[in-house]
Design a protein around this motif. Structure first.
Motif, short mmCIF file in Angstrom:
data_model
loop_
_atom_site.label_atom_id
_atom_site.label_comp_id
_atom_site.label_asym_id
_atom_site.label_seq_id
_atom_site.Cartn_x
_atom_site.Cartn_y
_atom_site.Cartn_z
N VAL A 1 0.82 -1.24 0.04
CA VAL A 1 0.08 -0.06 0.11
C VAL A 1 0.75 1.15 -0.04
CG1 VAL A 1 -1.67 1.44 1.18
CG2 VAL A 1 -1.91 -1.06 1.39
N GLU A 2 1.75 1.31 0.71
CA GLU A 2 2.81 2.40 1.11
C GLU A 2 3.66 2.81 -0.40
OE1 GLU A 2 2.89 -0.34 3.08
OE2 GLU A 2 2.67 0.60 5.09
N TYR A 3 3.94 1.75 -1.08
CA TYR A 3 4.89 1.91 -2.13
C TYR A 3 3.61 2.33 -3.30
CZ TYR A 3 9.04 -0.15 -0.39
OH TYR A 3 10.25 -0.30 0.35
N ARG A 4 2.68 1.89 -3.22
CA ARG A 4 1.49 2.14 -4.23
C ARG A 4 1.01 3.67 -4.03
NH1 ARG A 4 -2.17 -1.47 -3.21
NH2 ARG A 4 -3.77 -0.28 -2.17
N SER A 5 1.14 4.23 -2.91
CA SER A 5 0.73 5.60 -2.55
C SER A 5 1.89 6.49 -3.20
CB SER A 5 0.59 5.81 -1.12
OG SER A 5 -0.61 4.72 -0.48
N VAL B 1 8.75 -1.85 -7.58
CA VAL B 1 8.26 -0.67 -7.84
C VAL B 1 8.69 -0.09 -9.49
CG1 VAL B 1 8.38 1.82 -7.25
CG2 VAL B 1 8.15 0.15 -5.47
N ILE B 2 9.67 -0.69 -9.68
CA ILE B 2 10.46 -0.29 -11.07
C ILE B 2 9.18 -0.77 -12.32
CG2 ILE B 2 12.03 -1.12 -12.76
CD1 ILE B 2 14.32 -0.68 -10.77
N VAL B 3 8.84 -2.01 -11.95
CA VAL B 3 7.94 -2.66 -13.01
C VAL B 3 6.87 -1.71 -13.30
CG1 VAL B 3 6.42 -4.53 -13.49
CG2 VAL B 3 8.67 -4.92 -12.37
N PRO B 4 5.78 -1.44 -12.45
CA PRO B 4 4.88 -0.46 -12.88
C PRO B 4 5.25 0.82 -13.50
CG PRO B 4 4.92 -0.30 -10.39
CD PRO B 4 5.78 -1.45 -11.02
N LEU B 5 6.66 1.30 -13.21
CA LEU B 5 6.84 2.69 -13.50
C LEU B 5 7.25 2.39 -15.14
CD1 LEU B 5 9.25 3.87 -10.61
CD2 LEU B 5 7.09 5.04 -11.62
N ILE B 6 7.87 1.47 -15.47
CA ILE B 6 8.37 1.23 -16.90
C ILE B 6 7.28 1.01 -17.65
CG2 ILE B 6 9.51 -0.34 -18.19
CD1 ILE B 6 11.60 -1.08 -16.21
N LYS C 1 8.11 4.64 3.28
CA LYS C 1 7.92 3.83 1.96
C LYS C 1 7.59 4.74 0.83
CE LYS C 1 7.85 -0.51 4.45
NZ LYS C 1 7.00 -1.70 4.65
N GLU C 2 6.75 5.53 1.11
CA GLU C 2 5.87 6.38 0.10
C GLU C 2 6.88 7.28 -0.58
OE1 GLU C 2 2.56 5.53 2.91
OE2 GLU C 2 4.80 6.30 3.05
N SER C 3 7.96 7.80 0.36
CA SER C 3 9.00 8.54 -0.28
C SER C 3 9.94 7.94 -1.00
CB SER C 3 9.61 9.41 0.97
OG SER C 3 8.96 10.27 1.76
N MET C 4 10.31 6.53 -0.57
CA MET C 4 11.26 5.94 -1.40
C MET C 4 10.69 5.49 -2.72
SD MET C 4 13.79 4.17 -1.36
CE MET C 4 14.60 2.65 -2.21
N ALA C 5 9.36 5.26 -2.96
CA ALA C 5 8.65 4.69 -4.09
C ALA C 5 8.72 6.17 -5.08
CB ALA C 5 7.21 4.29 -3.87
#
Length: 350
Positions: free
Chosen positions: A108-112, A250-255, A307-311
């Motif tokens: 959830v946090e990374y998605r945010s 997280v890289i997967v959805p970004l690409i 984790k939000e800042s990391m994403a």
């Protein structure tokens, strides 16, 4: 290739080297992140803030502000602006939300943080990518200015809607000030400086401005880009290596996001016979994001170590190399297919 400068010609190599150097510095130099962040400006460490501002200044100096009113008087331009607004403010965030749900349903946090990136429309690096691709710099400046104004009014409520309601992400309370501050500093400072430079130096000594000043400062924009990349990767180098599994997820959805947005807009413009220079602007603004704003908001709302800042930080780390590849792709498309397509439609690409 012969017409390109030394920096432009091998830009891919320099960016890769800077990325590697930044990660190594971040991992092996003790407390480099704390040292870089010891002095901050607009919620961004001062070295990165300086690099971001200077990266935009030379490009904005080339914009012919004196003819913008003539460009805006063209009816077709308003159609292109409307198309850009729909893509940037409705479709792009929805695509990021959908990809977040598909690839990070349990994070959830990374998605945010990911959705924060998708909602922040680009006002900086898109100028660099568009310039490298030979796009319309005046039209790009218009789109960047409009996106900047809209960010002040829309980023707070839209990011809350997309993060909390649609994405079912972590709760947030966004203050309007980080958004206004980011736009005023990272666009306002270089824009005002560029306008003053152009309307003074260009009027006083036009030959000096065009033949000496612009050719001299133009390469410094890419040097600033390389500097920003080193600082950016150094700031997150250790976190990238330590949290490599989460980073890769997280890289997967970004690409996927960059590929979907860039090539769908490129294909649409190609199908509609939209001139190449406008197509370049539309494609890169659709795929680019305002990472400094997303990082600043994530850090102020959730904390710098969240984790939000990391994403949010991973966003530009992926965007830089991917969009550089897109520059090469769109130039190849222009050379092999685009010009012939536009000519067959009877549309002139000035």
């Amino acid at each position: 290739m012969e017409k390109l400068g030394f920096i432009d010609r091998f830009l891919t190599l320099w960016i890769l080297l800077c990325m590697v150097a930044g990660v190594l510095i971040g991992y092996y130099v003790p407390d480099v992140n704390k040292k870089l962040g010891s002095s901050r400006f607009a919620d961004v460490n001062i070295p990165m803030a300086v690099g971001l501002i200077w990266m935009m200044y030379p490009i904005l100096c080339k914009v012919r502000y004196e003819i913008l009113h003539k460009i805006l008087n063209q009816k077709a331009i308003w159609k292109y602006i409307a198309f850009s607004l729909i893509i940037n403010w409705i479709i792009a965030p929805l695509v990021m939300v959908a990809l977040g749900w598909m690839t990070l349903p349990d994070m959830v946090e990374y998605r945010s943080g990911l959705v924060l990136v998708g909602t922040a429309r680009c006002i900086a690096m898109v100028l660099v990518w568009n310039r490298l691709a030979g796009g319309d710099e005046e039209f790009c400046a218009i789109i960047v200015a409009i996106n900047s104004i809209l960010q002040i009014a829309l980023y707070g409520p839209m990011s809350y809607f997309f993060v909390v309601i649609l994405s079912k992400g972590t709760k947030m309370g966004i203050s309007i000030w980080p958004v206004v501050q980011s736009v005023l500093i990272f666009l306002g400072i270089p824009l005002v400086a560029a306008v003053i430079t152009r309307f003074t130096l260009h009027r006083i000594a036009p030959n000096f401005f065009n033949k000496i000043f612009l050719p001299f400062i133009a390469p410094t924009s890419l040097l600033a880009l390389l500097f920003v990349i080193i600082v950016m990767f150094a700031s997150q180098g250790r976190e990238i290596i330590v949290n490599i599994r989460s980073v890769l997820r997280v890289i997967v959805p970004l690409i996927l996001y960059f590929v979907i947005m860039f090539f769908s807009v490129l294909a649409f413009c190609y199908y509609k016979c939209i001139p190449y220079k406008i197509t370049s602007v539309q494609s890169f603004t659709a795929a680019s994001n305002n990472f400094e704003l997303a990082i600043a908001v994530a850090a102020s709302v959730y904390g710098e170590s969240s984790k939000e800042s990391m994403a949010a930080t991973i966003g530009p780390l992926v965007e830089v190399p991917v969009l550089l590849i897109f520059v090469k792709v769109i130039l190849m498309v222009k050379k092999k297919w685009y010009n012939a397509k536009v000519e067959s439609c009877g549309c002139v690409d000035d």
